[in-house]
Structures are given as C-alpha cells and as structure tokens.
Design a protein around this motif. Sequence first.
Motif, PDB file in Angstrom:
ATOM      1  N   TRP A   1      -8.310  -7.443 -13.049  1.00 37.23           N
ATOM      2  CA  TRP A   1      -6.925  -7.092 -12.697  1.00 37.23           C
ATOM      3  C   TRP A   1      -5.993  -8.292 -12.774  1.00 37.23           C
ATOM      4  O   TRP A   1      -4.849  -8.165 -13.208  1.00 37.23           O
TER       5      TRP A   1
ATOM      6  N   LEU B   1      -2.656  -8.448 -15.101  1.00 35.66           N
ATOM      7  CA  LEU B   1      -1.313  -8.608 -14.544  1.00 35.66           C
ATOM      8  C   LEU B   1      -0.632  -9.836 -15.137  1.00 35.66           C
ATOM      9  O   LEU B   1       0.528  -9.774 -15.561  1.00 35.66           O
TER      10      LEU B   1
ATOM     11  N   ASP C   1       1.910  -1.813  -3.765  1.00 34.84           N
ATOM     12  CA  ASP C   1       1.409  -0.476  -4.095  1.00 34.84           C
ATOM     13  C   ASP C   1      -0.113  -0.390  -4.054  1.00 34.84           C
ATOM     14  O   ASP C   1      -0.671   0.673  -3.795  1.00 34.84           O
ATOM     15  N   ASN C   2      -0.790  -1.511  -4.325  1.00 33.53           N
ATOM     16  CA  ASN C   2      -2.245  -1.528  -4.326  1.00 33.53           C
ATOM     17  C   ASN C   2      -2.836  -2.104  -3.043  1.00 33.53           C
ATOM     18  O   ASN C   2      -4.049  -2.291  -2.950  1.00 33.53           O
TER      19      ASN C   2
ATOM     20  N   PHE D   1       3.531  -4.299  -7.445  1.00 34.13           N
ATOM     21  CA  PHE D   1       2.133  -4.097  -7.824  1.00 34.13           C
ATOM     22  C   PHE D   1       1.232  -4.442  -6.639  1.00 34.13           C
ATOM     23  O   PHE D   1       0.326  -3.684  -6.290  1.00 34.13           O
TER      24      PHE D   1
END
Length: 108
Positions: A26, A30, A88-89, A85
């Motif tokens: 991830w 990103l 939200d995660n 990001f």
Amino acid sequence: MISPRAKEVFIQGITSDGRTFRPSDWAERLAGVMSSFRPGGATPGSHLSYSPWCVPTSVGGVKCVIVHTDLRDHDVMAWDFVMNFARDNGLQIAEACVVPDTPPPAKP
C-alpha cells in the motif's frame, strides 16, 4: 488535525484497531500515485521515482509513508487526498518536526 509546527507526517500501516493494513504494498502504491507532485512540477520520466514529498519507508518493521508538509503548500488537493486516504482506511498518523542540531559542548 496536523499542527502548524509539523514538517512531516508519518502515515503508518497500522489501523486504529491495531491491525496491519493490507495490501502489503500500500505504501509504494500511494507514493507512486503521488509521484508527479514534486518541486518544480512533473517532468518527463518523473513518474519513475517517488516525490520527495511523499516517500514510502518502514519504521520499526511497520510500513509507512512520510508526507512532507511542502506538499500541502504546493497542492492542497493532493495533501487532502493523502490525508483522506489515511482517514478513510483508519490508518494511524504521527507528526514529526525537524530538530535543530546542537553543537557539541566545548571542551575545557
């Protein structure tokens, strides 16, 4: 909220409930998305390296992305994308600031 004194923000690959964030790449993904946001703007081939304002790394075995606050000054929408990001995660965010070097004490 990020304090005005922070120079860098560490987005950590640990969720607010303590789980490791997946997928395992991830941070690289990103940072790859953010590669065109850089000092002087995007140039041919700049997508082949990470922006100095958004760099993937590991700290203590935990995947992280270090986001420099210069990104916010350059493009607030790009900054908001990265921060959203993380939010939200449910990723943990830690602030960092530059500590000035202190000269060594004088010898008598």
